[in-house]
Design a protein around this motif. Structure first.
Motif, PDB file in Angstrom:
ATOM      1  N   GLU A 196       0.822  -1.205   0.000  1.00  0.00           N
ATOM      2  CA  GLU A 196       0.000   0.000   0.000  1.00  0.00           C
ATOM      3  C   GLU A 196       0.860   1.260   0.000  1.00  0.00           C
ATOM      4  O   GLU A 196       0.525   2.246  -0.682  1.00  0.00           O
ATOM      5  CB  GLU A 196      -0.935  -0.020   1.209  1.00  0.00           C
ATOM      6  CG  GLU A 196      -1.989  -1.122   1.134  1.00  0.00           C
ATOM      7  CD  GLU A 196      -2.919  -1.138   2.332  1.00  0.00           C
ATOM      8  OE1 GLU A 196      -2.771  -0.264   3.222  1.00  0.00           O
ATOM      9  OE2 GLU A 196      -3.805  -2.026   2.384  1.00  0.00           O
ATOM     10  N   LYS A 197       1.956   1.251   0.738  1.00  0.00           N
ATOM     11  CA  LYS A 197       2.829   2.420   0.813  1.00  0.00           C
ATOM     12  C   LYS A 197       3.361   2.806  -0.564  1.00  0.00           C
ATOM     13  O   LYS A 197       3.416   3.997  -0.909  1.00  0.00           O
ATOM     14  CB  LYS A 197       3.998   2.126   1.755  1.00  0.00           C
ATOM     15  CG  LYS A 197       5.084   3.202   1.818  1.00  0.00           C
ATOM     16  CD  LYS A 197       6.184   2.789   2.786  1.00  0.00           C
ATOM     17  CE  LYS A 197       7.376   3.735   2.737  1.00  0.00           C
ATOM     18  NZ  LYS A 197       7.052   5.089   3.201  1.00  0.00           N
ATOM     19  N   TYR A 198       3.731   1.808  -1.362  1.00  0.00           N
ATOM     20  CA  TYR A 198       4.329   2.087  -2.670  1.00  0.00           C
ATOM     21  C   TYR A 198       3.348   1.890  -3.826  1.00  0.00           C
ATOM     22  O   TYR A 198       3.745   1.948  -4.990  1.00  0.00           O
ATOM     23  CB  TYR A 198       5.571   1.206  -2.864  1.00  0.00           C
ATOM     24  CG  TYR A 198       6.675   1.547  -1.887  1.00  0.00           C
ATOM     25  CD1 TYR A 198       7.447   2.696  -2.061  1.00  0.00           C
ATOM     26  CD2 TYR A 198       6.916   0.754  -0.770  1.00  0.00           C
ATOM     27  CE1 TYR A 198       8.446   3.024  -1.154  1.00  0.00           C
ATOM     28  CE2 TYR A 198       7.912   1.069   0.142  1.00  0.00           C
ATOM     29  CZ  TYR A 198       8.673   2.214  -0.059  1.00  0.00           C
ATOM     30  OH  TYR A 198       9.657   2.547   0.849  1.00  0.00           O
ATOM     31  N   GLU A 199       2.075   1.672  -3.499  1.00  0.00           N
ATOM     32  CA  GLU A 199       1.003   1.570  -4.498  1.00  0.00           C
ATOM     33  C   GLU A 199       1.336   0.545  -5.586  1.00  0.00           C
ATOM     34  O   GLU A 199       1.219   0.800  -6.782  1.00  0.00           O
ATOM     35  CB  GLU A 199       0.723   2.947  -5.121  1.00  0.00           C
ATOM     36  CG  GLU A 199       0.260   3.971  -4.097  1.00  0.00           C
ATOM     37  CD  GLU A 199      -0.035   5.333  -4.718  1.00  0.00           C
ATOM     38  OE1 GLU A 199       0.504   5.619  -5.807  1.00  0.00           O
ATOM     39  OE2 GLU A 199      -0.798   6.106  -4.126  1.00  0.00           O
ATOM     40  N   VAL A 200       1.748  -0.628  -5.128  1.00  0.00           N
ATOM     41  CA  VAL A 200       2.070  -1.707  -6.059  1.00  0.00           C
ATOM     42  C   VAL A 200       0.767  -2.309  -6.586  1.00  0.00           C
ATOM     43  O   VAL A 200      -0.109  -2.666  -5.791  1.00  0.00           O
ATOM     44  CB  VAL A 200       2.895  -2.804  -5.340  1.00  0.00           C
ATOM     45  CG1 VAL A 200       3.216  -3.942  -6.308  1.00  0.00           C
ATOM     46  CG2 VAL A 200       4.166  -2.211  -4.758  1.00  0.00           C
ATOM     47  N   PRO A 201       0.599  -2.428  -7.911  1.00  0.00           N
ATOM     48  CA  PRO A 201      -0.594  -3.095  -8.420  1.00  0.00           C
ATOM     49  C   PRO A 201      -0.578  -4.565  -8.010  1.00  0.00           C
ATOM     50  O   PRO A 201       0.306  -5.319  -8.408  1.00  0.00           O
ATOM     51  CB  PRO A 201      -0.485  -2.928  -9.941  1.00  0.00           C
ATOM     52  CG  PRO A 201       0.959  -2.649 -10.198  1.00  0.00           C
ATOM     53  CD  PRO A 201       1.489  -1.963  -8.982  1.00  0.00           C
ATOM     54  N   ALA A 202      -1.542  -4.948  -7.176  1.00  0.00           N
ATOM     55  CA  ALA A 202      -1.535  -6.284  -6.590  1.00  0.00           C
ATOM     56  C   ALA A 202      -2.938  -6.872  -6.660  1.00  0.00           C
ATOM     57  O   ALA A 202      -3.854  -6.363  -6.008  1.00  0.00           O
ATOM     58  CB  ALA A 202      -1.047  -6.221  -5.144  1.00  0.00           C
ATOM     59  N   PHE A 203      -3.090  -7.923  -7.428  1.00  0.00           N
ATOM     60  CA  PHE A 203      -4.375  -8.589  -7.552  1.00  0.00           C
ATOM     61  C   PHE A 203      -4.366  -9.852  -6.695  1.00  0.00           C
ATOM     62  O   PHE A 203      -3.771 -10.870  -7.054  1.00  0.00           O
ATOM     63  CB  PHE A 203      -4.666  -8.923  -9.018  1.00  0.00           C
ATOM     64  CG  PHE A 203      -5.230  -7.768  -9.784  1.00  0.00           C
ATOM     65  CD1 PHE A 203      -6.576  -7.699 -10.093  1.00  0.00           C
ATOM     66  CD2 PHE A 203      -4.405  -6.717 -10.177  1.00  0.00           C
ATOM     67  CE1 PHE A 203      -7.099  -6.615 -10.788  1.00  0.00           C
ATOM     68  CE2 PHE A 203      -4.914  -5.635 -10.873  1.00  0.00           C
ATOM     69  CZ  PHE A 203      -6.265  -5.573 -11.181  1.00  0.00           C
ATOM     70  N   ALA A 204      -5.017  -9.758  -5.539  1.00  0.00           N
ATOM     71  CA  ALA A 204      -5.224 -10.924  -4.703  1.00  0.00           C
ATOM     72  C   ALA A 204      -6.318 -11.793  -5.326  1.00  0.00           C
ATOM     73  O   ALA A 204      -6.980 -11.389  -6.289  1.00  0.00           O
ATOM     74  CB  ALA A 204      -5.605 -10.493  -3.290  1.00  0.00           C
ATOM     75  N   MET A 205      -6.529 -12.978  -4.771  1.00  0.00           N
ATOM     76  CA  MET A 205      -7.512 -13.882  -5.367  1.00  0.00           C
ATOM     77  C   MET A 205      -8.914 -13.286  -5.351  1.00  0.00           C
ATOM     78  O   MET A 205      -9.696 -13.517  -6.275  1.00  0.00           O
ATOM     79  CB  MET A 205      -7.485 -15.225  -4.654  1.00  0.00           C
ATOM     80  CG  MET A 205      -6.290 -16.104  -5.000  1.00  0.00           C
ATOM     81  SD  MET A 205      -5.987 -16.304  -6.795  1.00  0.00           S
ATOM     82  CE  MET A 205      -7.567 -16.921  -7.357  1.00  0.00           C
ATOM     83  N   GLU A 206      -9.243 -12.504  -4.341  1.00  0.00           N
ATOM     84  CA  GLU A 206     -10.577 -11.891  -4.324  1.00  0.00           C
ATOM     85  C   GLU A 206     -10.740 -10.901  -5.481  1.00  0.00           C
ATOM     86  O   GLU A 206     -11.831 -10.761  -6.052  1.00  0.00           O
ATOM     87  CB  GLU A 206     -10.843 -11.206  -2.991  1.00  0.00           C
ATOM     88  CG  GLU A 206      -9.858 -10.105  -2.622  1.00  0.00           C
ATOM     89  CD  GLU A 206     -10.013  -9.660  -1.184  1.00  0.00           C
ATOM     90  OE1 GLU A 206     -10.969  -8.930  -0.893  1.00  0.00           O
ATOM     91  OE2 GLU A 206      -9.169 -10.056  -0.359  1.00  0.00           O
TER      92      GLU A 206
END
Length: 343
Positions: A196-206
């Motif tokens: 969240e701090k570095y705004e990494v695009p992260a797609f979790a399973m949800e």
């Protein structure tokens, strides 16, 4: 606005085996390269239309383990392995080949990404994993380095590490702005904070459940590379798949990607023409029964083949425009042969 360069997939592949398991605590992941080769890795990749496959052998690691670092098990071994691996990856890339690295545990991602960055500084990294692997030795609960490779690689986290003896060869230069995650579902608190701090695009399973695998990877690629001109590195942990699909792995987490989703993901990345490196890690043939091992290895092979151009539609033979015509000679036909004998 300039048009994006049209990239063409490379038709040359270099295989590197890394029989290394000291980045985690369970025996067996070191035999994965041999198990993959025995299962037909080279033969199956060679069958892909037009693909030139060369095996560059295995990375061998020997070093003195007397040096200790707080909450980082076997760091000298991890460092020695990754240093050799980094050099080998750079060599294969400079040979004009897509690098396919078979681990081993995910600590080898330090060497593969470092070696890739030395050749392509504008590369982007897609980390496909149930885990974020962005712990430091201060935030890790286990002290296992396979949970730390991303944190070791990205320059934005370099100030969060103490001095690491034996790691002087590796200077973190890769930017976290060029990182994206897919398949997350077991993320530690400080890892989530970093994302969240570095705004990494992260797609979790949800997120993948909501948006689908195609929209998920296309969004990541658009964020990291809007001009569509950067080489792509995929670091694929087999535990990104649901444990029903790949049970022989050390840290399985239920509710992961289906094999069909993983194949679709790799096909999309292949079709960009920009894929230059794939890591396949954390297959552990020592875990589970024979069916589990076979299922897990077959899943790994399917992922690699999809990334390297195998088509589920099938491939027509090159330069052939029609089906083969069967030619019948009179002497081959029993009825005509009988008539000839009766004359």
């Amino acid at each position: 606005m300039s048009k994006a360069t049209k990239w063409k997939p490379l038709n040359k592949v270099g295989i590197i085996g890394v029989p290394f398991e000291k980045g985690q605590k369970k025996y067996g992941v070191s035999v994965a390269p041999a198990a993959m080769r025995t299962a037909g890795l080279i033969e199956q990749l060679t069958e892909i239309d037009g693909l030139d496959v060369k095996d560059f052998g295995d990375i061998e690691t020997v070093c003195d383990e007397n040096i200790k670092v707080d909450n980082m098990a076997h760091l000298p071994l991890v460092s020695a392995c990754n240093r050799q691996l980094s050099n080998r990856v750079s060599q294969v890339l400079r040979d004009g080949r897509v690098v396919v690295t078979i681990g081993g545990d995910h600590s080898i991602g330090v060497g593969t990404v470092d070696g890739h960055y030395k050749v392509n500084e504008d590369m982007i990294l897609i980390w496909v994993d149930a885990h974020a692997d962005i712990n430091t030795n201060k935030t890790s609960d286990s002290g296992s380095v396979h949970g730390m490779p991303v944190a070791l690689l990205v320059k934005e986290l370099s100030d969060y590490w103490p001095y690491l003896p034996t790691m002087d060869w590796q200077v973190p230069k890769f930017s976290i702005k060029n990182l994206g995650y897919l398949g997350l579902r077991s993320v530690d608190q400080f890892e989530r904070l970093a994302i969240e701090k570095y705004e990494v695009p992260a797609f979790a399973m949800e997120d993948i459940s909501e948006h689908g695998i195609q929209n998920s990877i296309n969004h990541i690629l658009q964020v990291l590379d809007p001009c569509m001109n950067k080489p792509i590195h995929v670091s694929f942990d087999i535990d990104s798949l649901d444990s029903l699909e790949a049970p022989s792995t050390g840290t399985p987490v239920r509710g992961g990607l289906t094999l069909r989703e993983a194949i679709c993901l790799m096909e999309i990345i292949h079709n960009t023409g920009r894929l230059r490196a794939i890591d396949l890690v954390e297959i552990n043939p020592a875990l589970g029964n024979e069916s589990d091992r076979r299922k897990t290895i077959e899943a790994g092979l399917c992922v690699l083949k999809a990334g390297l151009g195998f088509s589920r539609r099938g491939t027509a033979p090159r330069g052939v425009l029609d089906l083969p015509v069967q030619t019948h000679h009179d002497h081959d036909c029993p009825a005509k042969e009988l008539l000839r004998q009766n004359k």
